[in-house]
Motif scaffolding. Structure first.
Motif, PDB file in Angstrom:
ATOM      1  N   VAL A 168       0.826  -1.201   0.000  1.00 54.45           N
ATOM      2  CA  VAL A 168       0.000   0.000   0.000  1.00 54.45           C
ATOM      3  C   VAL A 168       0.859   1.248   0.000  1.00 54.45           C
ATOM      4  CG1 VAL A 168      -1.685   1.317   1.349  1.00 54.45           C
ATOM      5  CG2 VAL A 168      -1.961  -1.156   1.079  1.00 54.45           C
ATOM      6  N   TYR A 169       1.968   1.206   0.735  1.00 59.14           N
ATOM      7  CA  TYR A 169       2.874   2.368   0.770  1.00 59.14           C
ATOM      8  C   TYR A 169       3.443   2.642  -0.622  1.00 59.14           C
ATOM      9  CZ  TYR A 169       7.083   5.104   1.570  1.00 59.14           C
ATOM     10  OH  TYR A 169       8.055   6.063   1.498  1.00 59.14           O
ATOM     11  N   ARG A 170       3.840   1.602  -1.322  1.00 55.46           N
ATOM     12  CA  ARG A 170       4.408   1.793  -2.653  1.00 55.46           C
ATOM     13  C   ARG A 170       3.359   2.329  -3.631  1.00 55.46           C
ATOM     14  NH1 ARG A 170       7.208  -3.076  -1.141  1.00 55.46           N
ATOM     15  NH2 ARG A 170       5.575  -4.360  -2.108  1.00 55.46           N
ATOM     16  N   LEU A 171       2.134   1.886  -3.494  1.00 50.00           N
ATOM     17  CA  LEU A 171       1.071   2.410  -4.355  1.00 50.00           C
ATOM     18  C   LEU A 171       0.805   3.885  -4.078  1.00 50.00           C
ATOM     19  CD1 LEU A 171      -1.393  -0.610  -4.161  1.00 50.00           C
ATOM     20  CD2 LEU A 171      -0.234   0.194  -6.228  1.00 50.00           C
ATOM     21  N   ASN A 172       0.736   4.267  -2.778  1.00 53.08           N
ATOM     22  CA  ASN A 172       0.526   5.666  -2.420  1.00 53.08           C
ATOM     23  C   ASN A 172       1.666   6.545  -2.930  1.00 53.08           C
ATOM     24  OD1 ASN A 172      -1.974   5.868  -1.175  1.00 53.08           O
ATOM     25  ND2 ASN A 172      -1.212   5.031   0.751  1.00 53.08           N
ATOM     26  N   LEU A 173       2.888   6.042  -2.796  1.00 54.97           N
ATOM     27  CA  LEU A 173       4.043   6.818  -3.261  1.00 54.97           C
ATOM     28  C   LEU A 173       3.961   7.049  -4.775  1.00 54.97           C
ATOM     29  CD1 LEU A 173       6.758   8.125  -2.538  1.00 54.97           C
ATOM     30  CD2 LEU A 173       7.845   5.901  -2.955  1.00 54.97           C
ATOM     31  N   LEU A 228      -3.605  -4.864  -7.730  1.00 51.71           N
ATOM     32  CA  LEU A 228      -3.876  -3.450  -7.478  1.00 51.71           C
ATOM     33  C   LEU A 228      -2.987  -2.615  -8.385  1.00 51.71           C
ATOM     34  CD1 LEU A 228      -3.971  -3.537  -3.566  1.00 51.71           C
ATOM     35  CD2 LEU A 228      -5.840  -3.947  -5.178  1.00 51.71           C
ATOM     36  N   ARG A 229      -3.588  -1.648  -9.063  1.00 50.22           N
ATOM     37  CA  ARG A 229      -2.843  -0.774  -9.972  1.00 50.22           C
ATOM     38  C   ARG A 229      -3.207   0.672  -9.689  1.00 50.22           C
ATOM     39  NH1 ARG A 229      -0.666  -3.488 -14.416  1.00 50.22           N
ATOM     40  NH2 ARG A 229      -1.395  -5.655 -14.621  1.00 50.22           N
ATOM     41  N   VAL A 230      -2.253   1.565  -9.928  1.00 49.02           N
ATOM     42  CA  VAL A 230      -2.480   2.993  -9.807  1.00 49.02           C
ATOM     43  C   VAL A 230      -1.818   3.670 -10.997  1.00 49.02           C
ATOM     44  CG1 VAL A 230      -0.435   3.355  -8.375  1.00 49.02           C
ATOM     45  CG2 VAL A 230      -2.293   5.015  -8.305  1.00 49.02           C
ATOM     46  N   GLN A 231      -2.484   4.717 -11.525  1.00 49.15           N
ATOM     47  CA  GLN A 231      -1.902   5.447 -12.636  1.00 49.15           C
ATOM     48  C   GLN A 231      -2.519   6.841 -12.694  1.00 49.15           C
ATOM     49  OE1 GLN A 231      -3.516   2.748 -15.759  1.00 49.15           O
ATOM     50  NE2 GLN A 231      -4.254   4.637 -16.705  1.00 49.15           N
ATOM     51  N   PRO A 232      -1.734   7.853 -13.115  1.00 51.22           N
ATOM     52  CA  PRO A 232      -2.287   9.212 -13.259  1.00 51.22           C
ATOM     53  C   PRO A 232      -3.320   9.240 -14.377  1.00 51.22           C
ATOM     54  CG  PRO A 232      -0.072   9.096 -14.163  1.00 51.22           C
ATOM     55  CD  PRO A 232      -0.310   7.785 -13.490  1.00 51.22           C
ATOM     56  N   LEU A 233      -4.375  10.054 -14.180  1.00 50.08           N
ATOM     57  CA  LEU A 233      -5.474  10.071 -15.148  1.00 50.08           C
ATOM     58  C   LEU A 233      -5.564  11.401 -15.884  1.00 50.08           C
ATOM     59  CD1 LEU A 233      -7.649   8.160 -16.145  1.00 50.08           C
ATOM     60  CD2 LEU A 233      -9.231   9.167 -14.491  1.00 50.08           C
ATOM     61  N   ALA A 277       2.697  10.713  -9.385  1.00 45.69           N
ATOM     62  CA  ALA A 277       2.006  10.689 -10.681  1.00 45.69           C
ATOM     63  C   ALA A 277       2.659   9.715 -11.655  1.00 45.69           C
ATOM     64  CB  ALA A 277       1.955  12.090 -11.286  1.00 45.69           C
ATOM     65  N   ARG A 278       2.886   8.464 -11.208  1.00 42.72           N
ATOM     66  CA  ARG A 278       3.445   7.427 -12.071  1.00 42.72           C
ATOM     67  C   ARG A 278       2.661   6.129 -11.868  1.00 42.72           C
ATOM     68  NH1 ARG A 278       6.712   4.199  -8.837  1.00 42.72           N
ATOM     69  NH2 ARG A 278       7.368   5.154  -6.858  1.00 42.72           N
ATOM     70  N   ARG A 279       2.836   5.203 -12.787  1.00 43.63           N
ATOM     71  CA  ARG A 279       2.139   3.938 -12.749  1.00 43.63           C
ATOM     72  C   ARG A 279       2.825   2.980 -11.772  1.00 43.63           C
ATOM     73  NH1 ARG A 279      -0.991   2.734 -17.489  1.00 43.63           N
ATOM     74  NH2 ARG A 279      -1.041   4.506 -18.939  1.00 43.63           N
ATOM     75  N   HIS A 280       2.042   2.103 -11.166  1.00 45.86           N
ATOM     76  CA  HIS A 280       2.609   1.077 -10.295  1.00 45.86           C
ATOM     77  C   HIS A 280       1.615  -0.074 -10.184  1.00 45.86           C
ATOM     78  CE1 HIS A 280       5.465  -0.503  -7.460  1.00 45.86           C
ATOM     79  NE2 HIS A 280       4.494  -0.723  -6.567  1.00 45.86           N
ATOM     80  N   HIS A 281       2.163  -1.283  -9.913  1.00 42.88           N
ATOM     81  CA  HIS A 281       1.331  -2.481  -9.856  1.00 42.88           C
ATOM     82  C   HIS A 281       1.794  -3.350  -8.700  1.00 42.88           C
ATOM     83  CE1 HIS A 281       0.546  -6.759 -11.377  1.00 42.88           C
ATOM     84  NE2 HIS A 281      -0.599  -6.290 -10.920  1.00 42.88           N
ATOM     85  N   GLU A 282       0.868  -3.877  -7.959  1.00 49.42           N
ATOM     86  CA  GLU A 282       1.149  -4.795  -6.861  1.00 49.42           C
ATOM     87  C   GLU A 282       0.141  -5.936  -6.918  1.00 49.42           C
ATOM     88  OE1 GLU A 282       3.473  -4.805  -4.553  1.00 49.42           O
ATOM     89  OE2 GLU A 282       4.400  -2.828  -4.825  1.00 49.42           O
ATOM     90  N   GLU A 283       0.622  -7.145  -6.554  1.00 54.90           N
ATOM     91  CA  GLU A 283      -0.266  -8.282  -6.373  1.00 54.90           C
ATOM     92  C   GLU A 283      -0.204  -8.688  -4.912  1.00 54.90           C
ATOM     93  OE1 GLU A 283       0.485 -11.458  -9.045  1.00 54.90           O
ATOM     94  OE2 GLU A 283      -0.092 -10.305 -10.835  1.00 54.90           O
TER      95      GLU A 283
END
Length: 859
Positions: free
Chosen positions: A143-148, A182-187, A153-159
């Protein structure tokens, strides 16, 4: 169709906070108000001008405010976002959870799948992913890596693996195998910040499938590992890729160590058998399976008889791929049936025989071969290959005749020698025996390659030594003749003025005698009997000093390049002779490049461990410094290379070379303790490779002057020029006269006559003897008067050093000057250390003789 409203069939989002939109009704009311105002203005414009202007100003302000409101998004024209309705419908219906937050973290969108995955029953229950899993320590790092990533404002993926559904009741049974991606990316990025898209996907089923496949694979490996037969796989590059536990147990190997350090084929199979595993015929696109009986090697070095079922796959172009080999243990012969026990013993004898053995059918095709045969002919050991294809054209008729005799049942077929051509040609002696029906003949091949190489090496060495002894003997006799010619020329010149008509004739005689002396010097260089003055050389600086000279010799059409290795070791060699070697090779290279080219001189260190890899015949393992002289000339055929180091052999036109340049190179390198080899390709160029032994300095090494004078010019070869172009000062005349009695011993009458006259003319009393016996008698009769002995080294009755020992028994400490046409090293070991002696090489001039005597004469 453009005005038709899109109706989504996807579930409605839980949260959807769109920005404010305009109202069509308000726009119509505004338009009516403006029209009414215009009508009123038209009636009052003539009388109420002030009010009209004020009203127009208010309209202008309203227009400007509306313009700015539209620009910053406060006012939006209806229908502006309709083009996004299709994309929104797609996101609404995704099975993956989707959540959009603004720059402050406020949720502005969440689809129904997201609510289901996170357990939210209403909009009020919705939380962002970091809040959903905040209470799970196992997921805190992810979760910390996803928040960071969201903040940056960059993409990241965790399983991640979750123990139970988020927000589940305590009474709900946990889901231990739920995996989420779980994925995060700027929109979207605007003036208020960046919107972020969070997605959550349930990948539990994919994970379950992977784990199922992995477990099945583990079962398969376990079954293979503990099978009652051994198994290993061989990669195309020769590495053993896999060994099962059964085979590892037979060989005493630890599987963990084997997996870490790797297993080489030579670790488990004798080197002689390895070519058999690589000798299968390639059938493009198919598999090839062979049955091989051989012995494996266990960790303790013991052999274990086995049978291999070796299968290799081949690609469509015939390239071999990975192999799979089943290993059947045959170590326990007690369990083998009596009928097959003899077969097993014969197979072990046949395959382990050091002699190459093969059986052929009536057509000459290989039926069976052993490991030694595969090692000798790896490309021709497969069943069905014609043995005649392996031999050279010259030997094919002899092989065919022997096979025909075997087919006829003849006995005592005479053995014959054959050559197997290839990148590394090999030779063998073949014995043929008749075998009867089925297999027409048995071939027994004795590998003679190394023996032939040694025979050629010995023959070449014997020839070169014989030529060297002949050249040395001729050079010694010529040196005596030239000493007399040059000496008497000096005597004549001392009695003639330069203005005399005969003075120039005498000078021509002496000049040609010196030229002949140069030829003799080259003969001595080849025979390794010249006098060397070795010193410690640093090759980069030594070769750098030759750059100017070499550039002049090569001319403008040949480019000179120097390439030196790093941290070159020093060598010990005669500076002038080493320079002569380089110059001779450079001149030969120039002659091989009549249209110009490039000459490269390169140096590098060769360690003792690297010598074996060079595969150079006769080179003893040691540390060397290699000097390569490479040209881009015409190259040489093999028949020329065999003779280039022989004296007087030359390919140049008559009068353009003596044929002693390369022979002197050979002799100088050999006398220095080194080796010289030639690599040449027609129309591509030639490389002379010189290996000089590494010199290890010790405490006794003294500082040496590396500016020693170069060697004297050699006839037919270039003369070494002075390194400095400045004129040397004219030496002052030296007084070479003296007094004292000299015992002169020389068996050559002409040399003795010249030396007597030369020394007497310088004020000395000379007692001359033609033999050692006469010299001993003269010493005994004139013991008190004799102050110096001048003697030849090679004489019929007794050599010079032995005679001097006898003379010094009568008068110890008397100084001696030895004269010889051979090198000083050839007799120096016959003289005791500390002896008061000097050396004068033949041929010598009157001045050199007088100087040597004056230096040696006691004061």
């Amino acid at each position: 169709m453009a005005d038709t409203e899109l109706r989504s069939l996807s579930p409605d989002p839980v949260v959807d906070r769109p920005e404010r939109r305009g109202s069509v009704l308000l726009v119509l009311l505004l338009a009516v108000a403006i029209v009414l105002a215009a009508v009123v203005v038209s009636y009052t414009a003539r009388t109420q001008t002030t009010y009209v202007l004020a009203f127009l100003g208010i309209l202008a302000v309203v227009g400007i405010v509306a313009l700015f409101g539209g620009t910053i998004g406060l006012i939006e024209v209806a229908g502006r976002s309709r083009r996004f309705d299709l994309a929104k419908a797609i996101v609404d219906g995704l099975p993956d959870g989707a959540l959009v937050t603004d720059s402050t973290g406020r949720i502005i969108y969440a689809n129904a799948a997201y609510a289901t995955l996170t357990g939210a029953e209403s909009a009020a229950d919705l939380r962002s992913l970091d809040q959903v899993f905040a209470g799970n320590p196992a997921l805190s790092e992810a979760v910390y890596r996803l928040n960071l990533a969201a903040r940056e404002a960059r993409r990241h993926h965790e399983e991640v693996r979750v123990a139970q559904r988020p927000n589940a009741d305590a009474s709900e049974p946990p889901r231990l195998n739920q995996w989420l991606s779980l994925r995060v990316q700027p929109l979207v990025r605007d003036r208020r910040g960046t919107s972020t898209l969070w997605t959550a996907t349930d990948i539990s089923r994919d994970r379950e499938r992977h784990e199922t496949v992995f477990q099945e694979l583990q079962h398969a490996i376990d079954f293979l590992d503990h099978a009652p037969a051994g198994f290993f796989s061989l990669e195309p590059d020769g590495r053993v890729g896999y060994v099962n536990a059964t085979l590892a147990g037979w060989l005493g190997m630890d599987l963990a160590d084997a997996a870490i350090s790797g297993v080489k084929l030579s670790d488990i199979i004798p080197l002689a058998h390895i070519p058999r595993l690589k000798a299968q015929a390639a059938t493009p696109g198919e598999f090839s399976t062979d049955v091989l009986d051989l012995d494996l090697i266990d960790k303790a070095g013991r052999s274990r008889p086995v049978r291999l079922l070796h299968r290799v796959s081949f690609s469509t172009d015939g390239t071999s791929g990975a192999s799979r080999t089943l290993v059947i243990d045959r170590a326990n012969e007690a369990e083998v049936l009596d009928s097959s026990r003899a077969e097993l013993r014969f197979a072990r004898f046949f395959d382990n025989a050091p002699l190459a053995i093969a059986t052929v059918d009536a057509a000459g095709a290989i039926s069976r071969s052993n490991a030694a045969f595969s090692a000798l002919l790896p490309r021709h050991a497969s069943p069905g290959v014609l043995i005649s294809d392996a031999v050279s054209d010259r030997d094919r008729s002899a092989l065919s005749a022997a096979l025909a005799a075997a087919r006829d049942g003849q006995a005592n077929i005479a053995p014959f020698d054959v050559v197997f051509p290839g990148e590394e040609p090999r030779s063998a002696r073949v014995f043929v025996a008749s075998f009867g029906a089925g297999e027409a003949a048995a071939l027994y091949l004795l590998d003679m390659t190394e023996q032939r190489r040694l025979e050629q090496q010995v023959a070449q060495g014997v020839k070169m030594n014989a030529v060297g002894q002949l050249a040395g003997g001729i050079a010694h006799d010529f040196n005596n003749v030239l000493t007399a010619i040059i000496g008497f020329c000096d005597l004549l010149l001392s009695n003639h003025k330069p203005s005399d008509p005969s003075f120039q004739d005498i000078m021509n005689i002496k000049s040609n005698a010196n030229r002949a002396a140069g030829l003799v010097k080259q003969l001595l260089a080849f025979s390794r009997r010249q006098t060397l003055r070795p010193q410690v050389l640093t090759l980069p600086s030594t070769l750098s000093d030759l750059t100017v000279l070499l550039s002049r010799l090569l001319g403008e059409n040949v480019k000179l390049e120097m390439r030196h290795g790093r941290d070159l070791w020093p060598v010990r060699a005669d500076l002038s002779q080493f320079e002569q070697v380089v110059v001779n090779l450079a001149v030969n290279a120039k002659d091989a490049m009549p249209k110009g080219g490039r000459l490269t001189i390169s140096t590098r260190n060769i360690s003792e461990a690297d010598v074996a890899g060079l595969k150079l015949t006769g080179m003893t393992p040691a540390d060397y410094v290699e000097i390569d002289v490479t040209d881009t000339g015409t190259g040489m055929p093999p028949e020329i290379i065999e003779k280039i180091f022989e004296p007087f052999f030359t390919t140049k036109e008559m009068g353009k070379g003596t044929g002693l340049g390369l022979s002197s190179v050979y002799g100088i390198v050999k006398q220095t303790g080194g080796f010289v080899y030639v690599d040449s390709v027609l129309d591509q160029g030639t490389t002379f490779r010189i290996f000089l032994p590494r010199h290890v300095p010790d405490a006794n090494d003294l500082a040496q002057d590396t500016s020693a004078a170069p060697a004297a010019p050699l006839p037919g070869e270039p003369a070494l020029l002075p390194r400095s172009e400045t004129m040397a000062p004219v030496p002052k005349p030296v007084d070479l006269t003296g007094q004292g009695t000299i015992l002169l011993v020389e068996d050559e009458d002409a040399v003795r006559a010249f030396a007597v006259r030369a020394l007497q003319g310088r004020g000395y009393t000379v007692l001359d003897a033609a033999s050692p016996g006469a010299a001993i008698d003269l010493m005994r009769d004139n013991l008190a008067q004799i102050s110096l002995i001048v003697t030849d080294v090679q004489m019929p009755e007794m050599d010079g050093p032995t005679m001097v020992i006898e003379l010094k028994k009568m008068k110890p400490g008397v100084p001696v000057v030895f004269m010889s046409g051979y090198a000083e090293e050839t007799f120096r070991r016959s003289i005791a250390d500390g002896e008061n002696s000097a050396f004068l090489p033949k041929p010598f001039t009157l001045k050199q003789l007088a100087q040597a005597v004056k230096d040696a004469m006691p004061i």
